[in-house]
Design a protein around this motif. Structure first.
Motif, PDB file in Angstrom:
ATOM      1  N   SER A 172      75.494  49.979  52.115  1.00 30.72           N
ATOM      2  CA  SER A 172      74.511  51.065  52.115  1.00 30.72           C
ATOM      3  C   SER A 172      73.109  50.520  51.853  1.00 30.72           C
ATOM      4  O   SER A 172      72.926  49.617  51.036  1.00 30.72           O
ATOM      5  CB  SER A 172      74.850  52.091  51.033  1.00 30.72           C
ATOM      6  OG  SER A 172      76.112  52.650  51.245  1.00 30.72           O
ATOM      7  N   SER A 173      72.130  51.107  52.529  1.00 26.00           N
ATOM      8  CA  SER A 173      70.729  50.762  52.286  1.00 26.00           C
ATOM      9  C   SER A 173      70.285  51.411  50.981  1.00 26.00           C
ATOM     10  O   SER A 173      70.948  52.322  50.465  1.00 26.00           O
ATOM     11  CB  SER A 173      69.854  51.291  53.425  1.00 26.00           C
ATOM     12  OG  SER A 173      69.867  52.714  53.436  1.00 26.00           O
ATOM     13  N   ASN A 174      69.146  50.959  50.451  1.00 26.33           N
ATOM     14  CA  ASN A 174      68.633  51.566  49.224  1.00 26.33           C
ATOM     15  C   ASN A 174      68.371  53.052  49.420  1.00 26.33           C
ATOM     16  O   ASN A 174      68.616  53.861  48.526  1.00 26.33           O
ATOM     17  CB  ASN A 174      67.355  50.859  48.767  1.00 26.33           C
ATOM     18  CG  ASN A 174      67.640  49.524  48.110  1.00 26.33           C
ATOM     19  OD1 ASN A 174      68.770  49.045  48.095  1.00 26.33           O
ATOM     20  ND2 ASN A 174      66.616  48.906  47.574  1.00 26.33           N
ATOM     21  N   LYS A 175      67.892  53.416  50.601  1.00 23.03           N
ATOM     22  CA  LYS A 175      67.612  54.823  50.895  1.00 23.03           C
ATOM     23  C   LYS A 175      68.901  55.646  50.861  1.00 23.03           C
ATOM     24  O   LYS A 175      68.938  56.739  50.287  1.00 23.03           O
ATOM     25  CB  LYS A 175      66.938  54.928  52.259  1.00 23.03           C
ATOM     26  CG  LYS A 175      66.468  56.313  52.594  1.00 23.03           C
ATOM     27  CD  LYS A 175      65.696  56.313  53.906  1.00 23.03           C
ATOM     28  CE  LYS A 175      65.198  57.703  54.244  1.00 23.03           C
ATOM     29  NZ  LYS A 175      64.426  57.710  55.487  1.00 23.03           N
ATOM     30  N   ILE A 198      69.095  59.912  43.295  1.00 20.84           N
ATOM     31  CA  ILE A 198      68.025  59.255  42.551  1.00 20.84           C
ATOM     32  C   ILE A 198      66.997  58.758  43.555  1.00 20.84           C
ATOM     33  O   ILE A 198      67.238  58.773  44.760  1.00 20.84           O
ATOM     34  CB  ILE A 198      68.562  58.090  41.679  1.00 20.84           C
ATOM     35  CG1 ILE A 198      69.311  57.051  42.532  1.00 20.84           C
ATOM     36  CG2 ILE A 198      69.461  58.611  40.566  1.00 20.84           C
ATOM     37  CD1 ILE A 198      69.843  55.852  41.742  1.00 20.84           C
ATOM     38  N   SER A 199      65.846  58.312  43.084  1.00 20.53           N
ATOM     39  CA  SER A 199      64.798  57.846  43.996  1.00 20.53           C
ATOM     40  C   SER A 199      65.085  56.433  44.501  1.00 20.53           C
ATOM     41  O   SER A 199      65.832  55.675  43.868  1.00 20.53           O
ATOM     42  CB  SER A 199      63.435  57.873  43.303  1.00 20.53           C
ATOM     43  OG  SER A 199      63.295  56.771  42.432  1.00 20.53           O
ATOM     44  N   THR A 200      64.468  56.096  45.609  1.00 20.89           N
ATOM     45  CA  THR A 200      64.635  54.737  46.150  1.00 20.89           C
ATOM     46  C   THR A 200      64.014  53.711  45.203  1.00 20.89           C
ATOM     47  O   THR A 200      64.484  52.584  45.127  1.00 20.89           O
ATOM     48  CB  THR A 200      64.021  54.608  47.554  1.00 20.89           C
ATOM     49  OG1 THR A 200      62.659  55.029  47.523  1.00 20.89           O
ATOM     50  CG2 THR A 200      64.791  55.428  48.569  1.00 20.89           C
ATOM     51  N   VAL A 204      66.616  52.996  42.637  1.00 21.63           N
ATOM     52  CA  VAL A 204      67.649  52.131  43.224  1.00 21.63           C
ATOM     53  C   VAL A 204      67.153  50.695  43.267  1.00 21.63           C
ATOM     54  O   VAL A 204      67.882  49.770  42.903  1.00 21.63           O
ATOM     55  CB  VAL A 204      68.054  52.610  44.635  1.00 21.63           C
ATOM     56  CG1 VAL A 204      68.980  51.596  45.299  1.00 21.63           C
ATOM     57  CG2 VAL A 204      68.709  53.973  44.578  1.00 21.63           C
ATOM     58  N   ASP A 205      65.912  50.506  43.682  1.00 20.16           N
ATOM     59  CA  ASP A 205      65.347  49.153  43.760  1.00 20.16           C
ATOM     60  C   ASP A 205      65.398  48.475  42.386  1.00 20.16           C
ATOM     61  O   ASP A 205      65.765  47.301  42.280  1.00 20.16           O
ATOM     62  CB  ASP A 205      63.909  49.206  44.272  1.00 20.16           C
ATOM     63  CG  ASP A 205      63.326  47.837  44.508  1.00 20.16           C
ATOM     64  OD1 ASP A 205      63.965  47.028  45.227  1.00 20.16           O
ATOM     65  OD2 ASP A 205      62.232  47.552  43.986  1.00 20.16           O
TER      66      ASP A 205
END
Length: 93
Positions: free
Chosen positions: A33-36, A44-46, A49-50
């Protein structure tokens, strides 16, 4: 750092425990999965996640998503068989 490097397995035990949320992010990351998408799935926000991804890399002593997934599997942090099965069942509902 090559995967066959002897130092790859020398992770200080003090830094290894992941929080429950880091574990969720790591499972999503290992599934590709991508961060988005992780942000959407976990509500939660990207940016959050970052931050989790960077902390996971630091704790596992790796530099990228692939190495994080491999290291987590090697250390027994993730069981992708049950994770992938749960994901496929979730997508059917």
């Amino acid at each position: 750092m090559p995967l066959d490097s002897p130092n790859i397995y020398q992770i200080p035990p003090k830094t290894l425990p992941l929080t429950p949320r880091e574990h969720q992010v790591l499972e999503e990351l290992a599934l590709g999965s991508s961060n988005k998408l992780i942000a959407k799935n976990l509500s939660i926000s990207t940016y959050t996640v970052d931050g989790y991804v960077k902390e996971i890399y630091r704790k596992l002593g790796v530099r990228n998503r692939s190495m994080a997934a491999v290291m987590a599997l090697h250390l027994g942090i993730l069981d992708m068989g049950s994770t992938a099965l749960a994901r496929s069942q979730q997508n059917r509902v």
